[in-house]
Design an enzyme around this catalytic site. Structure first.
Site, PDB file in Angstrom:
ATOM      1  N   TYR A  66       0.839  -1.202   0.000  1.00 50.92           N
ATOM      2  CA  TYR A  66       0.000   0.000   0.000  1.00 50.92           C
ATOM      3  C   TYR A  66       0.872   1.250   0.000  1.00 50.92           C
ATOM      4  O   TYR A  66       0.649   2.183  -0.782  1.00 50.92           O
ATOM      5  CB  TYR A  66      -0.917  -0.008   1.227  1.00 50.92           C
ATOM      6  CG  TYR A  66      -1.650   1.302   1.439  1.00 50.92           C
ATOM      7  CD1 TYR A  66      -2.718   1.661   0.625  1.00 50.92           C
ATOM      8  CD2 TYR A  66      -1.261   2.188   2.448  1.00 50.92           C
ATOM      9  CE1 TYR A  66      -3.390   2.867   0.809  1.00 50.92           C
ATOM     10  CE2 TYR A  66      -1.931   3.389   2.638  1.00 50.92           C
ATOM     11  CZ  TYR A  66      -2.989   3.721   1.819  1.00 50.92           C
ATOM     12  OH  TYR A  66      -3.649   4.924   2.001  1.00 50.92           O
ATOM     13  N   LYS A 118       1.071   4.282  -2.922  1.00 48.40           N
ATOM     14  CA  LYS A 118       0.794   5.703  -2.680  1.00 48.40           C
ATOM     15  C   LYS A 118       2.007   6.565  -3.033  1.00 48.40           C
ATOM     16  O   LYS A 118       1.867   7.692  -3.518  1.00 48.40           O
ATOM     17  CB  LYS A 118       0.376   5.933  -1.233  1.00 48.40           C
ATOM     18  CG  LYS A 118      -0.902   5.224  -0.823  1.00 48.40           C
ATOM     19  CD  LYS A 118      -2.087   5.612  -1.689  1.00 48.40           C
ATOM     20  CE  LYS A 118      -2.713   6.903  -1.262  1.00 48.40           C
ATOM     21  NZ  LYS A 118      -3.975   7.197  -2.008  1.00 48.40           N
TER      22      LYS A 118
END
Length: 328
Positions: free
Chosen positions: A154, A158
């Site tokens: 994750y 990002k």
């Protein structure tokens, strides 16, 4: 203004859409209602934004769709002045189990938004990034120049998304701003977060469960502060091309947070501990001086104030929210 909020039924996106409509703007939200957590919370956010449109001058339209649909994204971006790109596959633990899904949504979906904006007359794309890009702290608090060593897929996704936004600004002149959020909490937050779990369990007479030994620290940011900094970006281009931390500039260890929640609800409860999941950052703490310099950002809610406000909201909305929390 005409505003597109991707992920506009989610926690942050839903709060942004509601406030923008109440402020008199015309808002389109794009959300695929992914059942990552109970979609009843997202549907409630849609209903609230529609109510705000009925009460005021702004308008609201919900589009059930996906940022991975390039044609749809291009069509919607062509209709608006500003894009708030909140859509993402959230969840550090989810990304550890399935790293390809956050890659597809958080990176490819972001590229769809940036490409559509590059070919339009858009005035700004505001991208939701995350403190997860930092990963392993070499010093605290994190400033924006701190090395980025994300510890989860994750966080990697990002980081890639915000860097694409930066590059699109530098190469193509697309006005972009990326905001690195630090653990946002408040009304309508995801029910699988530590904060909401602590409150839910304590209100039901159960001790809060702490994952790990509780020494992990977090910079918890109240949703109202996040909304305010996004509002500011409607009226200024001073931060175009920048990446900015958005946090509370304070932090608290998870054990103390659990104790603060417990003591406000039922001091007689104990604490429970469970194994810490893979991919969780050990510490987060934001240096927000850059956001203060560019946008006048000043976080207004301390963690203890936020605990009280969230507990009050939870109690007032317990009839519908609690069932979703317990089922998630």
């Amino acid at each position: 203004m005409n505003i597109l909020v991707t992920g506009g039924a989610g926690f942050i996106g839903g709060n942004l859409a509601e406030v923008f409509v109440a402020d008199g703007h015309d808002v389109i939200t794009l959300d695929n209602l992914d059942p990552y957590y109970d979609i009843g919370i997202k549907e409630h956010s849609i209903d609230i934004a529609r109510e705000r449109a009925d009460e005021g001058e702004g308008s609201y339209e919900f589009i059930d769709g996906d940022v991975r649909n390039q044609d749809l994204v291009t069509e919607l971006v062509s209709q608006v002045d500003v894009v708030y790109h909140q859509a993402a596959q959230a969840g550090v633990r989810t990304s550890v189990d399935n790293p390809r899904k956050p890659n597809d949504i958080n990176i490819d979906g972001t590229l769809n938004v940036l490409d559509a904006a590059r070919d339009s007359e858009i005035s700004r794309v505001v991208l939701a990034s995350s403190s997860s890009v930092y990963g392993k702290p070499e010093y605290l608090p994190y400033d924006e120049d701190h090395p980025k060593t994300p510890v989860s897929p994750y966080g990697v996704s990002k980081l890639a998304a915000e860097q694409y936004a930066r590059v699109y600004h530098e190469i193509y002149g697309l006005p972009t701003v990326s905001l690195r959020y630090f653990t946002v909490y408040g009304p309508r937050m995801r029910p699988n977060m530590a904060f909401s779990n602590f409150v839910s369990r304590c209100l039901n007479g159960k001790p809060p469960v702490i994952y790990g030994d509780g020494t992990q620290t977090r910079d918890f940011t109240y949703i109202d502060d996040v909304v305010d900094v996004n509002r500011t970006l409607l009226d200024t281009d001073i931060a175009d091309g920048e990446i900015l931390n958005v946090g509370s500039s304070d932090n608290i260890d998870i054990r103390t947070l659990a104790e603060v929640v417990r003591d406000e609800i039922d001091p007689s409860l104990g604490l429970e501990f469970a194994d810490q999941p893979t991919g969780d950052a050990q510490h987060t703490h934001a240096d927000v001086s850059k956001a203060t310099e560019f946008l006048g950002y000043e976080p207004s809610t301390t963690i203890r104030e936020g605990v009280s406000q969230f507990i009050d909201w939870y109690k007032a909305n317990r009839n519908w929210y609690e069932a979703l929390v317990l089922n998630s």
